[in-house]
Design an enzyme around this catalytic site. Structure first.
Site, short mmCIF file in Angstrom:
data_model
loop_
_atom_site.label_atom_id
_atom_site.label_comp_id
_atom_site.label_asym_id
_atom_site.label_seq_id
_atom_site.Cartn_x
_atom_site.Cartn_y
_atom_site.Cartn_z
N GLU A 210 0.64 -1.24 0.06
CA GLU A 210 -0.04 -0.05 -0.07
C GLU A 210 0.91 1.25 -0.06
OE1 GLU A 210 -3.30 -0.06 -0.20
OE2 GLU A 210 -3.21 -2.45 -0.37
N CYS A 211 2.38 1.08 -0.11
CA CYS A 211 3.09 2.27 0.28
C CYS A 211 3.91 2.54 -0.96
CB CYS A 211 3.98 2.07 1.33
SG CYS A 211 5.31 3.31 1.43
N GLY A 212 3.62 3.72 -1.60
CA GLY A 212 4.27 4.12 -2.94
C GLY A 212 5.75 3.87 -2.86
N ARG B 160 6.70 0.44 -3.04
CA ARG B 160 6.45 -0.29 -4.48
C ARG B 160 7.68 0.33 -5.27
NH1 ARG B 160 1.38 1.42 -3.36
NH2 ARG B 160 1.54 3.30 -4.70
#
Length: 143
Positions: free
Chosen positions: A12-14, A17
């Site tokens: 969920e964390c850019g 990612r």
């Protein structure tokens, strides 16, 4: 390429990612641990903190966590108490934490992961927000 790289990842964390994508852009498939589903043991977490050269406080995540409610900003909290909180609430562990043969590092910003990769980037890379990090020749773009 087979290289022992582990990323403690939150999909969920850019930032997480982007770091994962840069590892893969180097031709490496890391061992991905979604630490919210599979938190590290206390011994492993303490080892990762020590190997990174960070303190437990430096690894704490404030945004989107129970940091304030738990009073973790109190400077009198001991390292043991901070690790206790991370064990109880893994969301408090900042990410992405990457382990490679070159060290252990909290990769914020995500391009910090480039310092841990034993191979160069295989081509251009831009973060999800469009920021160019690596050029077409695989060289890091300075900001």
């Amino acid at each position: 390429m087979t290289t022992d790289i582990v990323i403690y990842h939150n999909p969920e964390c850019g930032t997480s990612r982007n770091a994962l994508a840069m590892i893969r852009n180097a031709g490496i498939e890391p061992h991905v641990i979604e630490y919210l589903k599979t938190p590290p043991s206390r011994a492993l977490l303490e080892s990762l903190i020590a190997r990174s050269g960070m303190t437990p406080r430096e690894l704490l995540r404030e945004k989107g966590t129970p940091f304030a409610e738990l009073g973790l900003g109190n400077p009198d909290m001991t390292n043991e108490q901070l690790v206790d909180a991370m064990m109880e609430h893994p969301i408090l562990i900042n990410r992405p934490l990457v382990v490679s043969p070159l060290g252990v590092k909290l990769c914020r910003p995500s391009e910090a992961v480039l310092d841990l990769l034993p191979t160069g980037q295989q081509g251009a890379f831009a973060k999800e927000d469009g920021e160019q990090v690596v050029d077409a020749e695989g060289n890091r773009v300075s900001t």
